[in-house]
Design a protein around this motif. Structure first.
Motif, PDB file in Angstrom:
ATOM      1  N   TRP A  27       0.840  -1.199   0.000  1.00  0.00           N
ATOM      2  CA  TRP A  27       0.000   0.000   0.000  1.00  0.00           C
ATOM      3  C   TRP A  27       0.878   1.253   0.000  1.00  0.00           C
ATOM      4  O   TRP A  27       0.617   2.199  -0.736  1.00  0.00           O
ATOM      5  CB  TRP A  27      -0.927   0.032   1.216  1.00  0.00           C
ATOM      6  CG  TRP A  27      -1.759   1.289   1.226  1.00  0.00           C
ATOM      7  CD1 TRP A  27      -2.946   1.497   0.579  1.00  0.00           C
ATOM      8  CD2 TRP A  27      -1.443   2.535   1.867  1.00  0.00           C
ATOM      9  NE1 TRP A  27      -3.384   2.789   0.770  1.00  0.00           N
ATOM     10  CE2 TRP A  27      -2.487   3.444   1.564  1.00  0.00           C
ATOM     11  CE3 TRP A  27      -0.397   2.970   2.676  1.00  0.00           C
ATOM     12  CZ2 TRP A  27      -2.497   4.755   2.032  1.00  0.00           C
ATOM     13  CZ3 TRP A  27      -0.402   4.266   3.132  1.00  0.00           C
ATOM     14  CH2 TRP A  27      -1.435   5.155   2.824  1.00  0.00           C
ATOM     15  N   PHE A  28       1.934   1.259   0.819  1.00  0.00           N
ATOM     16  CA  PHE A  28       2.848   2.409   0.858  1.00  0.00           C
ATOM     17  C   PHE A  28       3.496   2.628  -0.513  1.00  0.00           C
ATOM     18  O   PHE A  28       3.605   3.767  -0.981  1.00  0.00           O
ATOM     19  CB  PHE A  28       3.933   2.183   1.909  1.00  0.00           C
ATOM     20  CG  PHE A  28       3.485   2.463   3.315  1.00  0.00           C
ATOM     21  CD1 PHE A  28       3.609   3.735   3.864  1.00  0.00           C
ATOM     22  CD2 PHE A  28       2.936   1.461   4.096  1.00  0.00           C
ATOM     23  CE1 PHE A  28       3.203   4.016   5.159  1.00  0.00           C
ATOM     24  CE2 PHE A  28       2.515   1.722   5.388  1.00  0.00           C
ATOM     25  CZ  PHE A  28       2.641   3.002   5.923  1.00  0.00           C
ATOM     26  N   GLU A  54       1.369   6.914  -6.606  1.00  0.00           N
ATOM     27  CA  GLU A  54       0.214   7.710  -7.011  1.00  0.00           C
ATOM     28  C   GLU A  54       0.434   9.195  -6.747  1.00  0.00           C
ATOM     29  O   GLU A  54       0.024  10.048  -7.534  1.00  0.00           O
ATOM     30  CB  GLU A  54      -1.037   7.227  -6.266  1.00  0.00           C
ATOM     31  CG  GLU A  54      -1.547   5.864  -6.710  1.00  0.00           C
ATOM     32  CD  GLU A  54      -2.658   5.329  -5.821  1.00  0.00           C
ATOM     33  OE1 GLU A  54      -3.296   4.340  -6.219  1.00  0.00           O
ATOM     34  OE2 GLU A  54      -2.870   5.878  -4.714  1.00  0.00           O
ATOM     35  N   LEU A  55       1.073   9.500  -5.623  1.00  0.00           N
ATOM     36  CA  LEU A  55       1.245  10.895  -5.233  1.00  0.00           C
ATOM     37  C   LEU A  55       2.496  11.550  -5.826  1.00  0.00           C
ATOM     38  O   LEU A  55       2.518  12.765  -6.029  1.00  0.00           O
ATOM     39  CB  LEU A  55       1.297  11.000  -3.703  1.00  0.00           C
ATOM     40  CG  LEU A  55       0.006  10.630  -2.960  1.00  0.00           C
ATOM     41  CD1 LEU A  55       0.239  10.665  -1.460  1.00  0.00           C
ATOM     42  CD2 LEU A  55      -1.127  11.562  -3.342  1.00  0.00           C
ATOM     43  N   SER A  56       3.527  10.738  -6.092  1.00  0.00           N
ATOM     44  CA  SER A  56       4.797  11.327  -6.551  1.00  0.00           C
ATOM     45  C   SER A  56       5.189  10.940  -7.974  1.00  0.00           C
ATOM     46  O   SER A  56       6.032  11.597  -8.592  1.00  0.00           O
ATOM     47  CB  SER A  56       5.925  10.910  -5.609  1.00  0.00           C
ATOM     48  OG  SER A  56       6.240   9.540  -5.781  1.00  0.00           O
ATOM     49  N   GLY A  57       4.601   9.862  -8.457  1.00  0.00           N
ATOM     50  CA  GLY A  57       4.987   9.372  -9.768  1.00  0.00           C
ATOM     51  C   GLY A  57       6.283   8.584  -9.749  1.00  0.00           C
ATOM     52  O   GLY A  57       6.779   8.173 -10.799  1.00  0.00           O
ATOM     53  N   GLU A  58       6.835   8.359  -8.569  1.00  0.00           N
ATOM     54  CA  GLU A  58       8.094   7.641  -8.437  1.00  0.00           C
ATOM     55  C   GLU A  58       7.898   6.326  -7.695  1.00  0.00           C
ATOM     56  O   GLU A  58       6.855   6.097  -7.080  1.00  0.00           O
ATOM     57  CB  GLU A  58       9.123   8.515  -7.717  1.00  0.00           C
ATOM     58  CG  GLU A  58       9.430   9.816  -8.458  1.00  0.00           C
ATOM     59  CD  GLU A  58      10.393  10.705  -7.697  1.00  0.00           C
ATOM     60  OE1 GLU A  58      10.824  10.298  -6.590  1.00  0.00           O
ATOM     61  OE2 GLU A  58      10.715  11.795  -8.197  1.00  0.00           O
ATOM     62  N   THR A  59       8.927   5.494  -7.732  1.00  0.00           N
ATOM     63  CA  THR A  59       8.836   4.159  -7.131  1.00  0.00           C
ATOM     64  C   THR A  59       9.783   4.026  -5.943  1.00  0.00           C
ATOM     65  O   THR A  59      10.914   4.501  -5.983  1.00  0.00           O
ATOM     66  CB  THR A  59       9.179   3.078  -8.174  1.00  0.00           C
ATOM     67  OG1 THR A  59       8.276   3.184  -9.284  1.00  0.00           O
ATOM     68  CG2 THR A  59       9.067   1.685  -7.575  1.00  0.00           C
ATOM     69  N   ILE A  60       9.301   3.379  -4.880  1.00  0.00           N
ATOM     70  CA  ILE A  60      10.133   3.045  -3.726  1.00  0.00           C
ATOM     71  C   ILE A  60       9.945   1.565  -3.422  1.00  0.00           C
ATOM     72  O   ILE A  60       8.987   0.939  -3.868  1.00  0.00           O
ATOM     73  CB  ILE A  60       9.761   3.872  -2.469  1.00  0.00           C
ATOM     74  CG1 ILE A  60       8.263   3.740  -2.153  1.00  0.00           C
ATOM     75  CG2 ILE A  60      10.172   5.319  -2.625  1.00  0.00           C
ATOM     76  CD1 ILE A  60       7.863   4.330  -0.826  1.00  0.00           C
ATOM     77  N   LYS A  91      11.005   2.030   4.607  1.00  0.00           N
ATOM     78  CA  LYS A  91      12.339   2.546   4.913  1.00  0.00           C
ATOM     79  C   LYS A  91      12.772   3.574   3.875  1.00  0.00           C
ATOM     80  O   LYS A  91      13.277   4.650   4.198  1.00  0.00           O
ATOM     81  CB  LYS A  91      13.344   1.403   4.991  1.00  0.00           C
ATOM     82  CG  LYS A  91      14.754   1.853   5.321  1.00  0.00           C
ATOM     83  CD  LYS A  91      15.707   0.663   5.380  1.00  0.00           C
ATOM     84  CE  LYS A  91      17.127   1.115   5.682  1.00  0.00           C
ATOM     85  NZ  LYS A  91      18.083  -0.042   5.698  1.00  0.00           N
ATOM     86  N   GLU A  92      12.546   3.243   2.603  1.00  0.00           N
ATOM     87  CA  GLU A  92      12.914   4.150   1.520  1.00  0.00           C
ATOM     88  C   GLU A  92      12.047   5.401   1.527  1.00  0.00           C
ATOM     89  O   GLU A  92      12.513   6.491   1.187  1.00  0.00           O
ATOM     90  CB  GLU A  92      12.793   3.433   0.172  1.00  0.00           C
ATOM     91  CG  GLU A  92      13.836   2.349  -0.049  1.00  0.00           C
ATOM     92  CD  GLU A  92      13.587   1.091   0.770  1.00  0.00           C
ATOM     93  OE1 GLU A  92      14.528   0.317   0.958  1.00  0.00           O
ATOM     94  OE2 GLU A  92      12.438   0.883   1.232  1.00  0.00           O
ATOM     95  N   LEU A  93      10.789   5.259   1.903  1.00  0.00           N
ATOM     96  CA  LEU A  93       9.902   6.422   2.013  1.00  0.00           C
ATOM     97  C   LEU A  93      10.448   7.414   3.034  1.00  0.00           C
ATOM     98  O   LEU A  93      10.506   8.627   2.776  1.00  0.00           O
ATOM     99  CB  LEU A  93       8.493   5.972   2.428  1.00  0.00           C
ATOM    100  CG  LEU A  93       7.511   7.094   2.817  1.00  0.00           C
ATOM    101  CD1 LEU A  93       7.231   8.009   1.629  1.00  0.00           C
ATOM    102  CD2 LEU A  93       6.218   6.492   3.356  1.00  0.00           C
ATOM    103  N   ASN A  96      10.918  13.998   1.775  1.00  0.00           N
ATOM    104  CA  ASN A  96       9.800  14.920   1.584  1.00  0.00           C
ATOM    105  C   ASN A  96       8.862  14.806   2.778  1.00  0.00           C
ATOM    106  O   ASN A  96       7.985  13.958   2.821  1.00  0.00           O
ATOM    107  CB  ASN A  96       9.069  14.597   0.279  1.00  0.00           C
ATOM    108  CG  ASN A  96       7.999  15.627  -0.063  1.00  0.00           C
ATOM    109  OD1 ASN A  96       7.394  16.231   0.823  1.00  0.00           O
ATOM    110  ND2 ASN A  96       7.779  15.833  -1.348  1.00  0.00           N
ATOM    111  N   GLY A  97       9.048  15.694   3.771  1.00  0.00           N
ATOM    112  CA  GLY A  97       8.282  15.611   5.007  1.00  0.00           C
ATOM    113  C   GLY A  97       6.796  15.721   4.815  1.00  0.00           C
ATOM    114  O   GLY A  97       6.013  15.015   5.469  1.00  0.00           O
TER     115      GLY A  97
END
Length: 296
Positions: free
Chosen positions: A180-181, A187-193, A197-199, A204-205
């Motif tokens: 889900w994370f 969805e919110l950033s267009g990037e992949t993690i 931990k990587e989030l 980006n606070g």
């Protein structure tokens, strides 16, 4: 005999250790871990598992005559037969009697080997000697790659099997696991993690706060009906996501309080050792657990 071999089998690893049931602790320097390919053929997987268990027993003079094993389901825990087929792991073990194969390898009686659900073992360990030691009714959640759930009543834990329970537009695990994370971040950033931990390392606070805020709302919505049903006095959280408990515990406590939920929440004290100790403690009765607790 107070020494039991505790085993924790996960989707990518096996961890073993000798556990002293009298002190409720791992025997010093007895812990071993090995990575295992869950997609490998049955013989390779079993050899990896059995070799590690055999090694730790031989190194310690075969002092443990009983074995407790935490393993994910679906699994016939009484007979020791794997029923995993569509879970993305151990599909080649389907239908195999792991208990009998292990007993043959170790030259021991199959009756000396017990299996328990991994989520139940985690909670059993935390109740036996961890964060929930003083509670008689405890709910446990492991938040990670998947969603594990267990309930413990009077020292006996069982799998609550809530990962697939209907929730929002899908099931609970869709909203309360690493995927889900990963999905929400994309969805919110267009990037992949890769995960939580990587989030947190992303920096980006504002985005982190938004995602954890939504996660906490989902978690509270999931917990409220289950608290009403199970009536636990405490909830213990484990798994990798719970390592970020500072990000969601305060808001979760506030949300539960708003719903008049009188329950304490804790992060695991034992972490991975909880499953090892919980698996080993399956060899004690509730009366024995109470007696041990009084002596510790």
């Amino acid at each position: 005999m107070s020494i039991v071999l505790g085993v924790d089998i996960g989707g990518s690893h096996i961890t073993t250790a000798l556990v002293d049931l009298n002190t409720r602790k791992l025997i010093t320097d007895s812990k071993k871990r090995r990575w295992v390919d869950s997609g490998a053929e049955a013989q390779q997987i079993c050899n990896e598992w059995f070799e590690l268990m055999e090694a730790i027993l031989k190194e310690n003079g075969d002092s443990a005559v009983q074995i407790g094993i935490a393993i994910p389901g679906p699994f016939n825990y009484e007979e020791g037969i794997s029923l995993m087929q569509e879970q993305g792991k151990f599909k080649h073990l389907y239908g195999l009697n792991i208990k009998n194969l292990l007993a043959q390898r170790l030259g021991t009686d199959a009756a000396a080997i017990r299996f328990m659900n991994d989520a139940a073992c985690f909670l059993q360990g935390e109740v036996f000697t961890g964060a929930a030691k003083d509670y008689r009714r405890v709910f446990g959640l492991t938040l990670g790659t998947g969603l594990g759930s267990a309930m413990c009543v009077d020292g006996k834990a069982y799998d609550a099997d809530l990962w697939k329970s209907p929730f929002k537009e899908g099931m609970a695990e869709d909203y309360l696991s690493t995927r889900w994370f990963v999905k929400r971040y994309q969805e919110l950033s267009g990037e992949t993690i890769a995960g939580v931990k990587e989030l947190l390392e992303e920096g980006n606070g504002d985005l982190i706060e938004i995602i954890f805020g939504e996660f906490t709302q989902n978690l509270a919505s999931f917990l409220v009906p289950n608290i009403n049903k199970l009536q636990p006095a405490a909830i213990v959280f484990g798994g990798n996501i719970s390592n970020a408990s500072a990000r969601f515990f305060p808001a979760l406590q506030a949300l539960l309080k708003e719903q008049q939920m009188d329950v304490e929440i804790y992060q695991s004290l034992l972490n991975e050792d909880a499953s090892l100790i919980g698996a080993a403690s399956c060899w004690t009765s509730f009366e024995e657990r109470v007696a041990i607790a009084a002596a510790v």
